[in-house]
Design a protein around this motif. Structure first.
Motif, PDB file in Angstrom:
ATOM      1  N   ALA A 111       0.816  -1.212   0.000  1.00 39.50           N
ATOM      2  CA  ALA A 111       0.000   0.000   0.000  1.00 39.50           C
ATOM      3  C   ALA A 111       0.853   1.266   0.000  1.00 39.50           C
ATOM      4  CB  ALA A 111      -0.939  -0.004   1.206  1.00 39.50           C
ATOM      5  N   GLN A 112       2.094   1.169   0.483  1.00 35.37           N
ATOM      6  CA  GLN A 112       2.971   2.339   0.478  1.00 35.37           C
ATOM      7  C   GLN A 112       3.317   2.801  -0.935  1.00 35.37           C
ATOM      8  OE1 GLN A 112       6.428   2.144   3.180  1.00 35.37           O
ATOM      9  NE2 GLN A 112       5.507   0.304   4.068  1.00 35.37           N
ATOM     10  N   SER A 113       3.107   1.931  -1.926  1.00 39.87           N
ATOM     11  CA  SER A 113       3.417   2.280  -3.312  1.00 39.87           C
ATOM     12  C   SER A 113       2.292   3.044  -3.988  1.00 39.87           C
ATOM     13  CB  SER A 113       3.717   1.013  -4.118  1.00 39.87           C
ATOM     14  OG  SER A 113       2.539   0.216  -4.273  1.00 39.87           O
ATOM     15  N   ALA A 114       1.171   3.245  -3.298  1.00 33.25           N
ATOM     16  CA  ALA A 114       0.006   3.881  -3.922  1.00 33.25           C
ATOM     17  C   ALA A 114       0.334   5.259  -4.487  1.00 33.25           C
ATOM     18  CB  ALA A 114      -1.143   3.971  -2.916  1.00 33.25           C
ATOM     19  N   GLY A 115       1.135   6.028  -3.766  1.00 31.74           N
ATOM     20  CA  GLY A 115       1.498   7.358  -4.256  1.00 31.74           C
ATOM     21  C   GLY A 115       2.272   7.289  -5.556  1.00 31.74           C
ATOM     22  N   LEU A 116       3.235   6.373  -5.648  1.00 31.41           N
ATOM     23  CA  LEU A 116       3.997   6.182  -6.883  1.00 31.41           C
ATOM     24  C   LEU A 116       3.071   5.799  -8.024  1.00 31.41           C
ATOM     25  CD1 LEU A 116       6.551   5.576  -8.629  1.00 31.41           C
ATOM     26  CD2 LEU A 116       6.548   3.293  -7.585  1.00 31.41           C
ATOM     27  N   LEU A 117       2.183   4.850  -7.779  1.00 29.13           N
ATOM     28  CA  LEU A 117       1.291   4.365  -8.829  1.00 29.13           C
ATOM     29  C   LEU A 117       0.317   5.454  -9.264  1.00 29.13           C
ATOM     30  CD1 LEU A 117       0.608   0.856  -7.267  1.00 29.13           C
ATOM     31  CD2 LEU A 117       2.144   1.391  -9.169  1.00 29.13           C
ATOM     32  N   GLU A 118      -0.228   6.175  -8.319  1.00 29.77           N
ATOM     33  CA  GLU A 118      -1.171   7.236  -8.653  1.00 29.77           C
ATOM     34  C   GLU A 118      -0.513   8.336  -9.485  1.00 29.77           C
ATOM     35  OE1 GLU A 118      -4.710   9.742  -6.434  1.00 29.77           O
ATOM     36  OE2 GLU A 118      -2.946   9.149  -5.279  1.00 29.77           O
TER      37      GLU A 118
END
Length: 393
Positions: A111-118
């Motif tokens: 879930a910490q990768s959400a910012g990168l993906l968004e």
């Protein structure tokens, strides 16, 4: 054209809504796995330092070597590699490597990768943007808002849909007098060793039948690819109508080369087993406008769930790695690894490795048409496992 921003829901959806909680398992033996190791009691194949890997991820000449270094770094650092992954996606020129790195972000940091993906859902590369949206949905248990709203179907070929897979994983190899060594396989390195993998299905029997094509470059002097076709069979379980869990097995007689190198010397027939479990999201009728005219296009257009939107899963198999050839070449390359069988009288004594890992695939634009091309990448085989180079055109 890229659609509106990803919508969210209060109720988790997709694979995150259905995976079992680890709190369910209390007996330590439940954490044993047929493929993944229970603990990291393995020597690393790559001896570079983390600093060397980070430099290589941005400075190596080929996309394969840059990607390979990044995946090795992330395997060691986990979520700590997220800043390096973010920089890599921003700077890497190869679109497929960038898409794979977005997946690496999810694998490494959840879930910490959400910012990168968004931040990449409106990427200049539509395929990178579409991958970001699919992966963001899995990271946040929300509904993906895909880049494409149109899908084109061709009447040629043997399958209604073909999906190129991005595959990562590990090879655990037993070295004489050294022990078990774990090799981290990034997607491009996997493709160069085992071949690019294409998953092919038909609407009428996707719940039970799957055909996998391996296309390996670099074996033939005339530049033509080496093809292998693997029929998978099994059963599927439905989750909320558009989600399915698939449990498949492929068990076929394959050419095995006692020389240790694919297509060198005489081959013998060896029974090969491959295991695959996957979770797919199907496209309900009306999700996309279907372009194309003919029986196949009509079948997809009229089906309640006409095509696979995305798939993710795990695989496992045995292999024979030619260590001497790999050492002489400087690294493992095409033809050095053969799928194998530890119980076979010929391949058994040469079986020294297991392959396992995860894969991803999605409907997408594979020809630069600006919309999804559902079956334009042709499988050079049939559902029964035979090769069919002409019919796949």
């Amino acid at each position: 054209m890229i659609n509106e921003t990803t919508r969210t829901t209060s109720t988790p959806i997709g694979i995150a809504a259905h995976v079992s909680s680890t709190e369910r398992f209390h007996d330590p033996v439940e954490h044993l796995d047929f493929a993944r190791p229970m603990a990291e009691n393995y020597l690393p194949y790559d001896s570079r330092s983390e600093a060397e890997l980070r430099t290589a991820a941005f400075e190596k000449e080929t996309a394969l070597e840059r990607e390979r270094a990044l995946w090795e770094l992330a395997d060691r650092q986990g979520a700590g590699a997220l800043p390096a992954i973010r920089d890599y996606v921003d700077r890497e020129p190869d679109g497929l490597a960038r898409s794979g790195a977005l997946w690496l972000g999810l694998k490494s940091a959840g879930a910490q990768s959400a910012g990168l993906l968004e931040s990449h859902r409106d990427d200049d590369d539509p395929e990178v943007a579409d991958w970001a949206r699919v992966l963001y949905a899995d990271a946040t248990a929300t509904a993906p808002n895909r880049v494409y709203g149109v899908a084109e179907v061709e009447e040629t070929g043997n399958f209604d849909q073909t999906v190129p897979l991005i595959i990562s994983g590990y090879t655990t190899v037993v070295f004489p007098e050294l022990g078990a060594v774990r090799v981290v396989l990034s997607p491009k390195w996997f493709d160069s060793i085992m071949g690019r993998v294409l998953a092919s299905t038909n609407v009428r029997n996707f719940q039970t039948d799957l055909t996998i094509e391996k296309m390996l470059e670099g074996l033939h002097d005339d530049g033509t690819p080496h093809y292998e076709i693997y029929p998978f069979r099994g059963f599927s379980v439905e989750y909320d109508k558009k989600y399915w869990e698939h449990n498949y097995l492929s068990q076929t007689l394959r050419d095995f080369y006692p020389s240790g190198v694919v297509e060198q010397g005489e081959a013998v027939q060896v029974p090969i087993s491959l295991e695959r479990i996957a979770f797919t999201e199907l496209a309900p009728k009306g999700t996309a406008e279907i372009l194309g005219q003919g029986e196949r296009a009509d079948r997809i257009r009229e089906a309640d769930f006409g095509f696979v939107q995305s798939v993710r899963g795990r695989y496992f198999g045995w292999a024979a790695v030619n260590l001497q050839a790999a050492v002489e070449a400087g690294r493992v390359t095409a033809g050095h690894v053969q799928l194998s069988n530890p119980t076979d009288p010929v391949s058994g004594p040469m079986t020294n490795a297991k392959l396992f890992g995860t894969f991803r695939g999605k409907s997408g634009d594979y020809l630069g048409k600006g919309h999804m091309t559902l079956n334009h990448v042709k499988c050079h085989g049939k559902a029964d496992g035979t090769t069919d180079v002409v019919g796949g055109r």
